[in-house]
Design a protein around this motif. Structure first.
Motif, PDB file in Angstrom:
ATOM      1  N   ALA A  27       7.900 -32.683  33.479  1.00  0.00           N
ATOM      2  CA  ALA A  27       8.997 -33.359  34.184  1.00  0.00           C
ATOM      3  C   ALA A  27       8.950 -33.054  35.681  1.00  0.00           C
ATOM      4  CB  ALA A  27      10.348 -32.949  33.595  1.00  0.00           C
ATOM      5  N   PHE A  28       8.744 -31.782  36.028  1.00  0.00           N
ATOM      6  CA  PHE A  28       8.706 -31.390  37.436  1.00  0.00           C
ATOM      7  C   PHE A  28       7.535 -32.042  38.165  1.00  0.00           C
ATOM      8  CE2 PHE A  28       7.039 -28.637  40.791  1.00  0.00           C
ATOM      9  CZ  PHE A  28       8.121 -28.658  41.658  1.00  0.00           C
ATOM     10  N   TYR A  29       6.308 -31.847  37.690  1.00  0.00           N
ATOM     11  CA  TYR A  29       5.136 -32.351  38.398  1.00  0.00           C
ATOM     12  C   TYR A  29       5.027 -33.872  38.336  1.00  0.00           C
ATOM     13  CZ  TYR A  29       3.599 -27.665  39.401  1.00  0.00           C
ATOM     14  OH  TYR A  29       3.523 -26.396  39.899  1.00  0.00           O
ATOM     15  N   GLY A  30       5.527 -34.471  37.267  1.00  0.00           N
ATOM     16  CA  GLY A  30       5.568 -35.925  37.207  1.00  0.00           C
ATOM     17  C   GLY A  30       6.521 -36.489  38.234  1.00  0.00           C
ATOM     18  N   SER A  31       7.696 -35.869  38.363  1.00  0.00           N
ATOM     19  CA  SER A  31       8.709 -36.341  39.302  1.00  0.00           C
ATOM     20  C   SER A  31       8.336 -36.049  40.754  1.00  0.00           C
ATOM     21  CB  SER A  31      10.051 -35.689  38.971  1.00  0.00           C
ATOM     22  OG  SER A  31      11.033 -36.064  39.910  1.00  0.00           O
ATOM     23  N   ALA A  32       7.907 -34.829  41.029  1.00  0.00           N
ATOM     24  CA  ALA A  32       7.631 -34.429  42.411  1.00  0.00           C
ATOM     25  C   ALA A  32       6.323 -34.999  42.951  1.00  0.00           C
ATOM     26  CB  ALA A  32       7.614 -32.904  42.533  1.00  0.00           C
ATOM     27  N   PHE A  33       5.296 -35.132  42.098  1.00  0.00           N
ATOM     28  CA  PHE A  33       3.967 -35.503  42.585  1.00  0.00           C
ATOM     29  C   PHE A  33       3.352 -36.726  41.915  1.00  0.00           C
ATOM     30  CE2 PHE A  33       4.434 -30.975  43.508  1.00  0.00           C
ATOM     31  CZ  PHE A  33       4.151 -30.967  44.871  1.00  0.00           C
ATOM     32  N   GLY A  34       4.012 -37.275  40.886  1.00  0.00           N
ATOM     33  CA  GLY A  34       3.493 -38.459  40.230  1.00  0.00           C
ATOM     34  C   GLY A  34       2.306 -38.211  39.316  1.00  0.00           C
ATOM     35  N   TRP A  35       2.131 -36.964  38.878  1.00  0.00           N
ATOM     36  CA  TRP A  35       1.016 -36.660  37.987  1.00  0.00           C
ATOM     37  C   TRP A  35       1.194 -37.355  36.647  1.00  0.00           C
ATOM     38  CZ3 TRP A  35       0.189 -30.632  38.486  1.00  0.00           C
ATOM     39  CH2 TRP A  35      -0.167 -30.330  39.805  1.00  0.00           C
ATOM     40  N   THR A  36       0.078 -37.604  35.950  1.00  0.00           N
ATOM     41  CA  THR A  36       0.095 -38.167  34.597  1.00  0.00           C
ATOM     42  C   THR A  36      -0.394 -37.108  33.618  1.00  0.00           C
ATOM     43  OG1 THR A  36      -2.134 -39.081  34.877  1.00  0.00           O
ATOM     44  CG2 THR A  36      -0.264 -40.526  35.435  1.00  0.00           C
ATOM     45  N   ASP A  81      10.903 -32.860  50.116  1.00  0.00           N
ATOM     46  CA  ASP A  81      12.126 -33.434  49.553  1.00  0.00           C
ATOM     47  C   ASP A  81      11.949 -33.728  48.064  1.00  0.00           C
ATOM     48  OD1 ASP A  81      14.829 -34.539  49.865  1.00  0.00           O
ATOM     49  OD2 ASP A  81      13.859 -36.486  49.548  1.00  0.00           O
ATOM     50  N   ALA A  82      10.801 -34.289  47.685  1.00  0.00           N
ATOM     51  CA  ALA A  82      10.528 -34.600  46.275  1.00  0.00           C
ATOM     52  C   ALA A  82      10.472 -33.330  45.429  1.00  0.00           C
ATOM     53  CB  ALA A  82       9.228 -35.381  46.144  1.00  0.00           C
ATOM     54  N   VAL A  83       9.870 -32.269  45.965  1.00  0.00           N
ATOM     55  CA  VAL A  83       9.806 -30.989  45.252  1.00  0.00           C
ATOM     56  C   VAL A  83      11.214 -30.465  44.989  1.00  0.00           C
ATOM     57  CG1 VAL A  83       9.207 -28.538  45.561  1.00  0.00           C
ATOM     58  CG2 VAL A  83       7.496 -30.309  45.987  1.00  0.00           C
ATOM     59  N   GLU A  84      12.067 -30.500  46.014  1.00  0.00           N
ATOM     60  CA  GLU A  84      13.437 -30.007  45.842  1.00  0.00           C
ATOM     61  C   GLU A  84      14.232 -30.875  44.876  1.00  0.00           C
ATOM     62  OE1 GLU A  84      14.407 -27.695  49.946  1.00  0.00           O
ATOM     63  OE2 GLU A  84      14.172 -29.881  50.127  1.00  0.00           O
ATOM     64  N   LYS A  85      14.096 -32.193  44.966  1.00  0.00           N
ATOM     65  CA  LYS A  85      14.811 -33.093  44.066  1.00  0.00           C
ATOM     66  C   LYS A  85      14.360 -32.934  42.618  1.00  0.00           C
ATOM     67  CE  LYS A  85      16.163 -36.662  47.312  1.00  0.00           C
ATOM     68  NZ  LYS A  85      15.912 -38.012  47.830  1.00  0.00           N
ATOM     69  N   ALA A  86      13.091 -32.549  42.412  1.00  0.00           N
ATOM     70  CA  ALA A  86      12.560 -32.352  41.064  1.00  0.00           C
ATOM     71  C   ALA A  86      12.933 -30.993  40.481  1.00  0.00           C
ATOM     72  CB  ALA A  86      11.037 -32.515  41.069  1.00  0.00           C
ATOM     73  N   GLY A  87      13.550 -30.132  41.289  1.00  0.00           N
ATOM     74  CA  GLY A  87      13.985 -28.828  40.799  1.00  0.00           C
ATOM     75  C   GLY A  87      13.154 -27.652  41.256  1.00  0.00           C
ATOM     76  N   GLY A  88      12.205 -27.887  42.157  1.00  0.00           N
ATOM     77  CA  GLY A  88      11.429 -26.785  42.710  1.00  0.00           C
ATOM     78  C   GLY A  88      12.219 -26.094  43.803  1.00  0.00           C
ATOM     79  N   SER A  89      11.820 -24.879  44.134  1.00  0.00           N
ATOM     80  CA  SER A  89      12.511 -24.160  45.202  1.00  0.00           C
ATOM     81  C   SER A  89      11.521 -23.847  46.320  1.00  0.00           C
ATOM     82  CB  SER A  89      13.146 -22.870  44.676  1.00  0.00           C
ATOM     83  OG  SER A  89      12.175 -22.029  44.109  1.00  0.00           O
ATOM     84  N   VAL A  90      11.881 -24.236  47.526  1.00  0.00           N
ATOM     85  CA  VAL A  90      11.037 -23.986  48.689  1.00  0.00           C
ATOM     86  C   VAL A  90      11.199 -22.518  49.070  1.00  0.00           C
ATOM     87  CG1 VAL A  90      10.665 -24.538  51.125  1.00  0.00           C
ATOM     88  CG2 VAL A  90      11.155 -26.368  49.475  1.00  0.00           C
ATOM     89  N   VAL A  91      10.084 -21.796  49.133  1.00  0.00           N
ATOM     90  CA  VAL A  91      10.125 -20.378  49.480  1.00  0.00           C
ATOM     91  C   VAL A  91       9.632 -20.122  50.903  1.00  0.00           C
ATOM     92  CG1 VAL A  91      10.016 -19.559  47.099  1.00  0.00           C
ATOM     93  CG2 VAL A  91       7.896 -19.898  48.356  1.00  0.00           C
ATOM     94  N   HIS A 104       5.526 -23.762  51.162  1.00  0.00           N
ATOM     95  CA  HIS A 104       5.282 -23.158  49.854  1.00  0.00           C
ATOM     96  C   HIS A 104       6.512 -23.387  48.982  1.00  0.00           C
ATOM     97  CE1 HIS A 104       2.010 -20.060  51.129  1.00  0.00           C
ATOM     98  NE2 HIS A 104       1.994 -21.107  51.948  1.00  0.00           N
ATOM     99  N   PHE A 105       6.276 -23.552  47.679  1.00  0.00           N
ATOM    100  CA  PHE A 105       7.383 -23.736  46.745  1.00  0.00           C
ATOM    101  C   PHE A 105       7.074 -23.033  45.436  1.00  0.00           C
ATOM    102  CE2 PHE A 105       4.469 -27.117  45.638  1.00  0.00           C
ATOM    103  CZ  PHE A 105       4.541 -27.192  44.251  1.00  0.00           C
ATOM    104  N   LYS A 106       8.124 -22.833  44.644  1.00  0.00           N
ATOM    105  CA  LYS A 106       7.966 -22.316  43.287  1.00  0.00           C
ATOM    106  C   LYS A 106       8.353 -23.418  42.317  1.00  0.00           C
ATOM    107  CE  LYS A 106       8.237 -17.405  44.036  1.00  0.00           C
ATOM    108  NZ  LYS A 106       8.806 -16.124  43.611  1.00  0.00           N
TER     109      LYS A 106
END
Length: 119
Positions: A27-36, A81-91, A104-106
């Motif tokens: 869910a995270f990587y699909g939403s933030a980066f469009g991975w399949t 912005d996409a990383v944060e919206k997908a639930g990642g945290s910018v470190v 960098h993000f987690k």
């Protein structure tokens, strides 16, 4: 019919993350980066970013002490912005470094990754 190329010699070819929740990682990587994704049973999922493949394997995550995986994005601000919206945290918010800018993000498992763009 297309023929797959042999991977380039001595280059990163695959990245694998251990995770306690494959669905959350998808869910995270699909939403933030469009991975399949391609599921190979309940305990393994292969991902593709359109350039490289890797996997999410069921197990205890080990986010600290590993190599830093670095992704590329043309629009760094939109990617952050996409990383944060997908639930990642910018470190480490966007900063300059020789040759470009990055942040960098987690991810949901606590793995730290970076995203960069050219200067």
């Amino acid at each position: 019919m297309t023929q797959e190329c042999e991977p380039a010699d001595r280059t990163i070819n695959y990245v694998e993350f251990l995770t306690g929740d494959i669905d959350a990682m998808k869910a995270f990587y699909g939403s933030a980066f469009g991975w399949t994704f391609t599921d190979y049973g309940p305990s393994y999922c292969e991902f593709s970013d359109g350039h490289m493949k890797g996997g999410f394997a069921e197990g205890e995550s080990s986010p600290s002490g590993g190599a830093l995986v670095v992704l590329y994005a043309r629009d760094l601000e939109a990617c952050q912005d996409a990383v944060e919206k997908a639930g990642g945290s910018v470190v480490k918010p966007i900063f300059d470094f020789p040759g470009g800018r990055r942040f960098h993000f987690k991810d949901p498992e606590g793995y730290e990754l970076a995203v960069w763009t050219a200067a």
